[in-house]
Design a protein around this motif. Structure first.
Motif, PDB file in Angstrom:
ATOM      1  N   GLY A  51     -24.413  70.024  63.840  1.00 26.58           N
ATOM      2  CA  GLY A  51     -23.217  70.006  64.669  1.00 26.58           C
ATOM      3  C   GLY A  51     -22.350  71.231  64.582  1.00 26.58           C
ATOM      4  O   GLY A  51     -21.428  71.390  65.393  1.00 26.58           O
ATOM      5  N   ASN A  52     -22.596  72.125  63.629  1.00 26.02           N
ATOM      6  CA  ASN A  52     -21.814  73.354  63.495  1.00 26.02           C
ATOM      7  C   ASN A  52     -22.522  74.518  64.181  1.00 26.02           C
ATOM      8  O   ASN A  52     -23.692  74.774  63.903  1.00 26.02           O
ATOM      9  CB  ASN A  52     -21.594  73.708  62.022  1.00 26.02           C
ATOM     10  N   GLN A  53     -21.810  75.223  65.060  1.00 25.65           N
ATOM     11  CA  GLN A  53     -22.400  76.363  65.738  1.00 25.65           C
ATOM     12  C   GLN A  53     -22.092  77.636  64.985  1.00 25.65           C
ATOM     13  O   GLN A  53     -20.953  77.858  64.521  1.00 25.65           O
ATOM     14  CB  GLN A  53     -21.885  76.484  67.170  1.00 25.65           C
ATOM     15  N   TYR A  54     -23.094  78.495  64.863  1.00 27.39           N
ATOM     16  CA  TYR A  54     -22.926  79.816  64.262  1.00 27.39           C
ATOM     17  C   TYR A  54     -23.008  80.850  65.382  1.00 27.39           C
ATOM     18  O   TYR A  54     -24.039  80.984  66.034  1.00 27.39           O
ATOM     19  CB  TYR A  54     -24.004  80.072  63.209  1.00 27.39           C
ATOM     20  N   SER A  55     -21.902  81.536  65.608  1.00 23.85           N
ATOM     21  CA  SER A  55     -21.826  82.528  66.675  1.00 23.85           C
ATOM     22  C   SER A  55     -21.912  83.927  66.093  1.00 23.85           C
ATOM     23  O   SER A  55     -21.612  84.160  64.910  1.00 23.85           O
ATOM     24  CB  SER A  55     -20.515  82.359  67.462  1.00 23.85           C
ATOM     25  N   GLN A  56     -22.319  84.867  66.939  1.00 21.85           N
ATOM     26  CA  GLN A  56     -22.391  86.263  66.511  1.00 21.85           C
ATOM     27  C   GLN A  56     -20.999  86.861  66.312  1.00 21.85           C
ATOM     28  O   GLN A  56     -20.092  86.556  67.075  1.00 21.85           O
ATOM     29  CB  GLN A  56     -23.168  87.090  67.549  1.00 21.85           C
ATOM     30  N   GLY A 114     -17.704  65.235  52.937  1.00 26.50           N
ATOM     31  CA  GLY A 114     -17.269  65.906  54.155  1.00 26.50           C
ATOM     32  C   GLY A 114     -18.214  67.008  54.589  1.00 26.50           C
ATOM     33  O   GLY A 114     -18.960  67.579  53.772  1.00 26.50           O
ATOM     34  N   ARG A 115     -18.200  67.318  55.874  1.00 22.64           N
ATOM     35  CA  ARG A 115     -19.069  68.357  56.431  1.00 22.64           C
ATOM     36  C   ARG A 115     -18.757  69.718  55.856  1.00 22.64           C
ATOM     37  O   ARG A 115     -19.627  70.596  55.788  1.00 22.64           O
ATOM     38  CB  ARG A 115     -18.913  68.390  57.961  1.00 22.64           C
ATOM     39  N   GLU A 116     -17.533  69.934  55.397  1.00 20.66           N
ATOM     40  CA  GLU A 116     -17.152  71.239  54.865  1.00 20.66           C
ATOM     41  C   GLU A 116     -17.650  71.467  53.449  1.00 20.66           C
ATOM     42  O   GLU A 116     -17.564  72.581  52.911  1.00 20.66           O
ATOM     43  CB  GLU A 116     -15.624  71.395  54.895  1.00 20.66           C
ATOM     44  N   PHE A 117     -18.192  70.440  52.809  1.00 15.33           N
ATOM     45  CA  PHE A 117     -18.682  70.550  51.435  1.00 15.33           C
ATOM     46  C   PHE A 117     -19.773  71.610  51.338  1.00 15.33           C
ATOM     47  O   PHE A 117     -20.662  71.694  52.179  1.00 15.33           O
ATOM     48  CB  PHE A 117     -19.218  69.196  50.972  1.00 15.33           C
ATOM     49  N   LYS A 118     -19.706  72.434  50.301  1.00 14.68           N
ATOM     50  CA  LYS A 118     -20.726  73.437  50.042  1.00 14.68           C
ATOM     51  C   LYS A 118     -21.169  73.350  48.587  1.00 14.68           C
ATOM     52  O   LYS A 118     -20.348  73.219  47.682  1.00 14.68           O
ATOM     53  CB  LYS A 118     -20.204  74.851  50.349  1.00 14.68           C
ATOM     54  N   TRP A 119     -22.443  73.408  48.385  1.00 14.02           N
ATOM     55  CA  TRP A 119     -23.012  73.365  47.039  1.00 14.02           C
ATOM     56  C   TRP A 119     -23.004  74.772  46.457  1.00 14.02           C
ATOM     57  O   TRP A 119     -23.658  75.675  46.975  1.00 14.02           O
ATOM     58  CB  TRP A 119     -24.443  72.836  47.102  1.00 14.02           C
ATOM     59  N   CYS A 244     -28.061  66.645  71.149  1.00 15.39           N
ATOM     60  CA  CYS A 244     -27.843  65.698  70.046  1.00 15.39           C
ATOM     61  C   CYS A 244     -27.548  66.436  68.736  1.00 15.39           C
ATOM     62  O   CYS A 244     -26.701  66.006  67.954  1.00 15.39           O
ATOM     63  CB  CYS A 244     -29.063  64.799  69.868  1.00 15.39           C
ATOM     64  N   LEU A 245     -28.241  67.534  68.495  1.00 15.03           N
ATOM     65  CA  LEU A 245     -28.045  68.295  67.262  1.00 15.03           C
ATOM     66  C   LEU A 245     -26.759  69.121  67.289  1.00 15.03           C
ATOM     67  O   LEU A 245     -26.361  69.669  66.265  1.00 15.03           O
ATOM     68  CB  LEU A 245     -29.251  69.204  67.015  1.00 15.03           C
TER      69      LEU A 245
END
Length: 375
Positions: A51-56, A114-119, A244-245
């Motif tokens: 669900g997160n978009q990575y833009s240039q 949460g979606r913002e969680f980073k390992w 969907c993704l």
């Protein structure tokens, strides 16, 4: 409330201490791998991860953290024999089980962290993270272990050591969730009776709610099993799968290519991104304070062309609140399921369809991976 209950169940064993030197060495190695692909990243047009978009211009370090944060479950060897005398490794047959574990683990990460969680080295002591990981230990007492799933699969007609399909693993995880009281997760498979969506995950021995029906919303994992083609994936469904993704509530999809299951978490232009469970790693006997959990993470971005996808898949969406579910339905109707579109992945109904009007030849088999479904 479910956060409080989960936190109270934690013990000091979920606070492993990993040396900072070891983590720094691992992270530096990963960044070196990504830096070699800088030209590749600059040529990307569309990239979505859960669900997160990575833009240039793409932040390669942030992308690496996002990919490596996902829990990666693979074949393991050396665990206790399933059912006492069964296999002590799932190599060659457990790939769809591992994919189901990855989707469910992503669901718990979304709900508890949460979606913002980073390992990374700053959060490896997070108690919720370690509790989630403990759910999937390769030990018979862990609620979603390879042992529990294989044994529950027997009740679905799948012998231990045999391959699961996307719908079969969804059905088994659904049943295991019903018995696991601590996670407060409500599980709904789109082929189930609609009323089950309102059922408490403790319904078997629930005394708080009348007839097991919950008065308040509980976190929901919505699974939509689909077959998108007969023997091959129908590429007319590609754009709908992409949509969907892109939805923020997605927890990816499970599927693969013939005889190989993958967990798909996003897409890059015209290719799906997935995690591959087919590496056989040694069994981790327990989670002790000095444990290194790096074998449960990878920064490799495997890719598969949409045209190579097996037609049997299962989509997953997580809704923490009822408002999330209502927004999800709106997003699906707007971007995925459109009136008159012959390439809609599924239909959405405001009320339970009249299945009683179906003839015997039209009946649905809930254990099949070959049915078109309605939400």
């Amino acid at each position: 409330m479910f956060y409080d209950d989960l936190f109270c169940s934690l013990t000091s064993s979920f606070y492993p201490k990993i040396s900072s030197d070891s983590l720094e060495q691992t992270e530096n190695s990963q960044l070196q791998n990504v830096s070699r692909n800088s030209k590749f990243f600059s040529e990307i047009d569309r990239l979505f991860i859960l669900g997160n978009q990575y833009s240039q211009p793409i932040d390669e370090k942030e992308l690496l953290k996002d990919v490596s944060t996902r829990l990666w479950f693979t074949y393991r060897k050396g665990f206790s024999q399933i059912n006492g005398n069964g296999p002590d490794s799932d190599q060659g047959w457990g790939c769809m089980i591992r994919c189901g574990q990855m989707m469910l683990a992503e669901t718990f990460i979304r709900l508890y962290l949460g979606r913002e969680f980073k390992w990374d080295s700053d959060i490896t002591g997070n108690p919720f993270y370690w509790k989630i990981l403990s759910y999937f230990k390769d030990e018979k007492l862990a609620p979603y272990s390879i042992q529990q799933i294989a044994m529950m699969g027997v009740g679905e007609g799948i012998q231990i050591g045999k391959w699961f399909g996307p719908n079969a693993i969804a059905q088994v995880l659904n049943k295991l969730t019903t018995y696991e009281e601590s996670n407060h997760l409500r599980f709904y498979i789109a082929m189930d009776n609609y009323e089950l969506m309102k059922t408490c995950n403790k319904c078997i021995k629930c005394k708080q709610h009348k007839k097991g029906k919950c008065e308040e919303w509980s976190p929901l994992l919505l699974i939509i099993p689909l077959r998108l083609g007969l023997n091959e994936f129908n590429q007319d469904y590609t754009e709908s799968l992409k949509r969907c993704l892109e939805i923020k509530y997605t927890v990816g999809l499970i599927g693969g290519k013939p005889n190989q299951a993958y967990y798909f978490y996003g897409y890059l232009d015209d290719e799906l991104l997935y995690m591959d469970p087919h590496e056989c790693q040694p069994y981790v006997p327990n989670f002790v304070q000095e444990m290194n959990d790096k074998t449960y993470h990878t920064n490799i971005m495997w890719k598969l062309k949409f045209s190579h996808l097996d037609p049997s898949i299962a989509l997953g969406f997580v809704c923490k609140h009822e408002e999330d579910f209502l927004e999800l339905i709106d997003l699906l109707r707007k971007d995925v399921v459109k009136d008159g579109d012959i390439h809609s992945l599924f239909d959405i109904s405001d009320k339970r369809p009249d299945f009683d009007s179906l003839s015997a030849t039209d009946s649905l088999d809930v254990n099949s991976d070959d049915e078109f479904v309605l939400i």
